[in-house]
Design a protein around this motif. Structure first.
Motif, PDB file in Angstrom:
ATOM      1  N   GLY A  60     -28.418  22.854  -7.479  1.00 16.51           N
ATOM      2  CA  GLY A  60     -27.251  21.657  -7.011  1.00 16.51           C
ATOM      3  C   GLY A  60     -27.975  20.997  -5.455  1.00 16.51           C
ATOM      4  O   GLY A  60     -28.816  21.535  -4.979  1.00 16.51           O
ATOM      5  N   ILE A  61     -27.199  20.108  -5.304  1.00 19.88           N
ATOM      6  CA  ILE A  61     -27.490  19.375  -3.794  1.00 19.88           C
ATOM      7  C   ILE A  61     -26.135  19.149  -3.244  1.00 19.88           C
ATOM      8  O   ILE A  61     -25.013  18.843  -4.027  1.00 19.88           O
ATOM      9  CB  ILE A  61     -28.246  18.096  -3.790  1.00 19.88           C
ATOM     10  CG1 ILE A  61     -27.970  17.184  -4.997  1.00 19.88           C
ATOM     11  CG2 ILE A  61     -29.905  18.340  -3.938  1.00 19.88           C
ATOM     12  CD1 ILE A  61     -28.264  15.754  -4.746  1.00 19.88           C
ATOM     13  N   LEU A  65     -29.915  21.645  -0.413  1.00 20.90           N
ATOM     14  CA  LEU A  65     -30.301  20.345   0.275  1.00 20.90           C
ATOM     15  C   LEU A  65     -29.148  19.583   0.688  1.00 20.90           C
ATOM     16  O   LEU A  65     -28.195  19.537  -0.056  1.00 20.90           O
ATOM     17  CB  LEU A  65     -31.120  19.516  -0.640  1.00 20.90           C
ATOM     18  CG  LEU A  65     -32.608  19.539  -0.197  1.00 20.90           C
ATOM     19  CD1 LEU A  65     -33.247  20.822  -0.840  1.00 20.90           C
ATOM     20  CD2 LEU A  65     -33.494  18.488  -1.068  1.00 20.90           C
ATOM     21  N   ILE A  66     -28.850  18.923   1.912  1.00 23.80           N
ATOM     22  CA  ILE A  66     -27.578  18.334   2.242  1.00 23.80           C
ATOM     23  C   ILE A  66     -28.305  16.882   2.587  1.00 23.80           C
ATOM     24  O   ILE A  66     -29.083  16.558   3.493  1.00 23.80           O
ATOM     25  CB  ILE A  66     -27.049  19.013   3.341  1.00 23.80           C
ATOM     26  CG1 ILE A  66     -26.935  20.173   3.306  1.00 23.80           C
ATOM     27  CG2 ILE A  66     -25.846  18.130   3.773  1.00 23.80           C
ATOM     28  CD1 ILE A  66     -26.147  21.098   4.567  1.00 23.80           C
ATOM     29  N   TYR A  67     -27.621  15.869   1.803  1.00 25.73           N
ATOM     30  CA  TYR A  67     -27.872  14.542   2.005  1.00 25.73           C
ATOM     31  C   TYR A  67     -26.518  13.859   2.590  1.00 25.73           C
ATOM     32  O   TYR A  67     -25.671  14.006   1.993  1.00 25.73           O
ATOM     33  CB  TYR A  67     -27.983  13.741   0.703  1.00 25.73           C
ATOM     34  CG  TYR A  67     -29.466  13.920   0.000  1.00 25.73           C
ATOM     35  CD1 TYR A  67     -29.492  15.185  -0.917  1.00 25.73           C
ATOM     36  CD2 TYR A  67     -30.544  13.038  -0.024  1.00 25.73           C
ATOM     37  CE1 TYR A  67     -30.912  15.324  -1.363  1.00 25.73           C
ATOM     38  CE2 TYR A  67     -31.723  13.428  -0.456  1.00 25.73           C
ATOM     39  CZ  TYR A  67     -31.973  14.478  -1.383  1.00 25.73           C
ATOM     40  OH  TYR A  67     -33.119  14.676  -1.869  1.00 25.73           O
ATOM     41  N   THR A  68     -26.753  13.439   3.790  1.00 27.29           N
ATOM     42  CA  THR A  68     -25.412  13.061   4.598  1.00 27.29           C
ATOM     43  C   THR A  68     -25.609  11.470   5.062  1.00 27.29           C
ATOM     44  O   THR A  68     -26.425  11.231   5.585  1.00 27.29           O
ATOM     45  CB  THR A  68     -25.557  14.059   6.188  1.00 27.29           C
ATOM     46  OG1 THR A  68     -25.888  15.256   5.855  1.00 27.29           O
ATOM     47  CG2 THR A  68     -24.166  13.708   6.786  1.00 27.29           C
ATOM     48  N   GLY A 118     -26.064   7.064  11.036  1.00 28.59           N
ATOM     49  CA  GLY A 118     -27.303   7.025  10.040  1.00 28.59           C
ATOM     50  C   GLY A 118     -27.260   8.125   9.021  1.00 28.59           C
ATOM     51  O   GLY A 118     -26.613   9.204   9.154  1.00 28.59           O
ATOM     52  N   PHE A 119     -28.436   8.075   8.316  1.00 29.38           N
ATOM     53  CA  PHE A 119     -28.647   9.148   7.252  1.00 29.38           C
ATOM     54  C   PHE A 119     -29.194  10.295   7.862  1.00 29.38           C
ATOM     55  O   PHE A 119     -30.130  10.000   8.917  1.00 29.38           O
ATOM     56  CB  PHE A 119     -29.483   8.527   5.970  1.00 29.38           C
ATOM     57  CG  PHE A 119     -30.078   9.606   5.010  1.00 29.38           C
ATOM     58  CD1 PHE A 119     -29.129  10.083   4.035  1.00 29.38           C
ATOM     59  CD2 PHE A 119     -31.330  10.071   5.246  1.00 29.38           C
ATOM     60  CE1 PHE A 119     -29.767  10.946   3.258  1.00 29.38           C
ATOM     61  CE2 PHE A 119     -31.779  11.008   4.461  1.00 29.38           C
ATOM     62  CZ  PHE A 119     -31.019  11.448   3.217  1.00 29.38           C
ATOM     63  N   ALA A 120     -29.072  11.550   7.230  1.00 29.73           N
ATOM     64  CA  ALA A 120     -29.748  12.886   7.677  1.00 29.73           C
ATOM     65  C   ALA A 120     -29.960  13.632   6.448  1.00 29.73           C
ATOM     66  O   ALA A 120     -28.963  13.690   5.590  1.00 29.73           O
ATOM     67  CB  ALA A 120     -29.129  13.277   8.899  1.00 29.73           C
ATOM     68  N   LEU A 121     -30.953  14.312   6.271  1.00 26.29           N
ATOM     69  CA  LEU A 121     -31.247  15.275   5.283  1.00 26.29           C
ATOM     70  C   LEU A 121     -31.897  16.664   5.788  1.00 26.29           C
ATOM     71  O   LEU A 121     -32.694  16.473   6.500  1.00 26.29           O
ATOM     72  CB  LEU A 121     -32.328  14.621   4.425  1.00 26.29           C
ATOM     73  CG  LEU A 121     -32.984  15.592   3.179  1.00 26.29           C
ATOM     74  CD1 LEU A 121     -31.866  15.882   2.376  1.00 26.29           C
ATOM     75  CD2 LEU A 121     -34.128  14.937   2.497  1.00 26.29           C
ATOM     76  N   HIS A 122     -31.014  17.570   5.478  1.00 25.44           N
ATOM     77  CA  HIS A 122     -31.289  18.922   5.501  1.00 25.44           C
ATOM     78  C   HIS A 122     -32.082  19.459   4.179  1.00 25.44           C
ATOM     79  O   HIS A 122     -31.606  19.699   3.428  1.00 25.44           O
ATOM     80  CB  HIS A 122     -30.336  19.703   5.849  1.00 25.44           C
ATOM     81  CG  HIS A 122     -30.365  21.277   6.246  1.00 25.44           C
ATOM     82  ND1 HIS A 122     -31.698  21.709   6.024  1.00 25.44           N
ATOM     83  CD2 HIS A 122     -29.678  22.216   6.645  1.00 25.44           C
ATOM     84  CE1 HIS A 122     -31.934  23.081   6.616  1.00 25.44           C
ATOM     85  NE2 HIS A 122     -30.368  23.583   6.913  1.00 25.44           N
ATOM     86  N   SER A 123     -33.510  19.574   4.585  1.00 27.62           N
ATOM     87  CA  SER A 123     -34.134  20.297   3.229  1.00 27.62           C
ATOM     88  C   SER A 123     -34.642  21.598   4.042  1.00 27.62           C
ATOM     89  O   SER A 123     -34.461  22.083   5.017  1.00 27.62           O
ATOM     90  CB  SER A 123     -35.232  19.372   2.843  1.00 27.62           C
ATOM     91  OG  SER A 123     -36.143  20.119   1.764  1.00 27.62           O
TER      92      SER A 123
END
Ligand code: RFL
Ligand code: PHB
Length: 391
Positions: free
Chosen positions: A74-75, A198-201, A206-211
Motif C-alpha cells: 500500500g501507499i 511510502l507517503i505522498y504528501t 508543496g509536495f513531499a515524498l517519504h520513500s
C-alpha cells in the motif's frame, strides 16, 4: 567488430536487453559513456512494479532483489491534515510493488552480464550511429573511440540525453511533451524510515515524498522551484522543509539524520513516436520520460525491452520482421497509460500557481474522491502496481 545487436547505454534498459538476448543465444555489445562505478552509484528510482519484479526473476537476476527488496502492499496519500492508505492487497489482490534501488538492479545486471562473459564497455567515447537510412548499403553500425561495430540492429538505450534519438533524421519523429514549473530535490539519508510505506504528501507548501531503500536508509523528495540548486539547500533547510510538509498529521514525527546524497531532478513528460527508425529501436528514457510521481520510468524501460526482445528473437530465428515493425505500436499503449498516470499523480499532488484557488479545489475534490471511493482508489492502485503485460 561485429555483433547482432549493438546496444547504446548501460542503464536498466540496455543491460536487461543484453541479458535477455544472451538467454536467447543472441549476441550483443553494450557501449556506455560513463564508468562502471558511476553507473552503479547513480541514485534514481526505487519502486518496481510486480511485472518488473517478475521479469527480473524470470531472467535469473532477481535473487538479491527477492532477498533485500522491500515488498509494499500500500501507499499513503497525506493531505488536509490526515493520512489515507491505498490498500493494494484489498484493491488489486495479489499485486504489489517492491522497493529496491535502481542502482541495485543495475549492479545485479552488470554482474550477471560479466559473469556470462558479456561484452559491456564502459567509458566509451564519441558514440555515433550510422547506416540507418533505408537502402543504406552498409547496414547499421556504431562508431566509438576510433572503433567500428557492425550490427544487424541497434538498440538506443541511452536515456533522454543520449545520441540515438538525435541521430534519427529530422521530421521522422513526432514529439509530445509537457514541462512542469517545478523540480524535485531528492535526498538519501542514513535514517530509519519514519513510516513502513511510502507517503505522498500534498501541502500548501508543496509536495513531499517519504520513500526508503532499506530498514536503515530513507529516501525523500521535495517539490522545489525549477531553477533551484542543491547549494540553496543545506541539510538543515531540507529537514525543516520535510518536517513542515510531512509532519502534517497528528502524532507523526520525522526521524532526521545524516544526508548522504542530494540531487535536483527536472520534471518532464516526453514521448517520441514512432520509437524506431530503420533498424534503430529506442527503449526506455531514450524514447519517453515521465515525471517521477507515478514511479513509472524504470518500469516502462523494462516493459519496452521485453517487447523488443520478443521481436528480436523472432527476427533472428526466421527473419520475420512483423514484430519488429510493430515494436513502437506495441510499446506505446503502455507508455501512454503511464504518461497519463504520471501526469495525473503530478497534477493531483503538487502546488502549481499560488493564486490558482480553482485548481486547488479540484485537487482536494479528487483527493477526497480517490480516498473515499473504492472504484477511484482501485484506478490508482492498479496503475501504481502496474497493469498486467499484454493488455
Ligand atoms: P538511463 O538509466 O538513463 O540509462 C541510459 C544510459 O545511457 C548512457 N548514455 C550513453 N552511453 C553511450 N553513449 C552516449 N552518448 C550516451 N548517453 C547516455 C547513460 O550514461 C546511461 O548509463 O535510461 P534507461 O535504461 O532507459 O532507464 C530509465 C530509468 O533510469 C528512468 O526511467 C528512471 O530512473 C526514472 N525514475 C523512476 N522510475 C521508476 O520506475 N520508479 C521510480 O521510483 C523512479 N524514480 C526516476 C525516479 C528518475 C529520477 N531521476 C533522477 C531522473 C526518481 C528520480 C529522482
Ligand atoms: C524512490 O524511492 O526513489 C521513489 C519512490 C516513488 C516515486 C519516485 C521515487 O514515485
Amino acid at each position: 567488430m561485429r555483433t547482432q545487436v549493438g546496444i547504446i547505454g548501460a542503464g536498466p534498459a540496455g543491460l536487461l536487453l543484453s541479458h535477455l538476448l544472451h538467454l536467447r543465444g543472441i549476441s550483443s555489445v553494450v557501449l556506455e559513456k560513463r564508468s562502471r562505478d558511476y553507473v552503479e552509484r547513480r541514485v534514481r528510482a526505487g519502486v518496481l512494479e510486480q511485472g518488473t519484479v517478475d521479469a527480473l526473476v524470470e531472467a535469473g537476476v532477481g535473487e538479491r532483489m527477492l532477498r533485500e527488496g522491500l515488498p509494499h502492499h500500500g501507499i499513503e496519500l497525506r493531505y488536509g491534515g490526515a493520512g489515507h492508505r491505498i490498500p493494494f492487497e484489498k484493491l488489486v489482490p495479489g499485486r504489489s510493488i517492491t522497493v529496491y534501488g535502481q542502482q541495485e538492479v543495475v549492479k545485479d545486471l552488470i554482474a550477471a552480464r560479466l559473469a556470462a562473459g558479456g561484452d559491456v564497455r564502459f567509458e566509451v567515447e564519441d558514440v555515433a550511429v550510422h547506416g540507418l537510412e533505408p537502402g543504406s548499403d552498409t547496414g547499421p553500425y556504431v562508431t566509438f573511440g576510433g572503433e567500428r561495430l557492425d550490427c544487424d540492429v541497434i538498440a538506443g538505450c541511452d536515456g533522454f540525453h543520449g545520441v540515438s534519438r538525435p541521430s534519427i533524421p529530422e521530421g521522422v519523429l513526432s514529439v509530445f511533451e509537457r514541462e512542469y514549473p517545478f523540480a524535485w530535490l531528492g535526498i538519501l539519508a542514513n535514517v530509519t524510515p519514519s513510516s513502513e510505506e511510502l507517503i505522498y504528501t500534498r501541502t500548501e507548501r508543496g509536495f513531499a515524498l517519504h520513500s526508503m531503500r532499506s530498514p536503515t536508509v530513507s529516501r525523500f523528495y521535495l517539490q522545489v522551484p525549477a531553477d533551484t540548486s542543491v547549494d540553496d539547500w543545506p541539510d538543515e533547510r531540507i529537514w525543516d522543509e520535510l518536517k513542515a510538509r510531512l509532519e502534517s498529521v497528528p502524532g507523526f514525527t520525522l526521524t532526521t539524520g545524516e544526508i548522504t546524497e542530494k540531487g535536483v531532478t527536472p520534471m518532464r513528460s516526453f514521448v517520441v513516436e514512432p520509437m524506431q527508425y530503420g533498424r534503430l529501436y529506442l527503449a526506455g528514457d531514450a524514447a519517453h520520460i515521465v515525471p517521477p510521481t507515478g514511479a513509472k520510468g524504470l518500469n516502462l524501460a523494462v516493459a519496452d525491452v521485453r517487447v523488443l526482445t520478443e521481436a528480436l528473437e523472432a527476427y533472428f530465428s526466421d527473419g520475420s520482421t512483423a514484430l519488429l515493425d510493430g515494436y513502437s505500436e506495441a510499446c506505446l499503449k503502455r507508455v501512454w497509460r503511464a504518461q497519463h498516470f504520471s501526469w495525473w499523480m503530478t497534477t493531483l499532488l503538487h502546488t502549481f500557481e499560488e493564486d490558482d484557488a480553482y485548481g486547488r479545489r479540484l485537487q482536494l475534490s479528487y483527493l477526497d474522491y480517490v480516498t473515499s471511493s473504492e472504484a477511484a482508489a482501485t484506478t490508482l492502485a492498479e496503475n501504481y502496481v502496474g497493469l498486467p503485460y499484454g493488455r
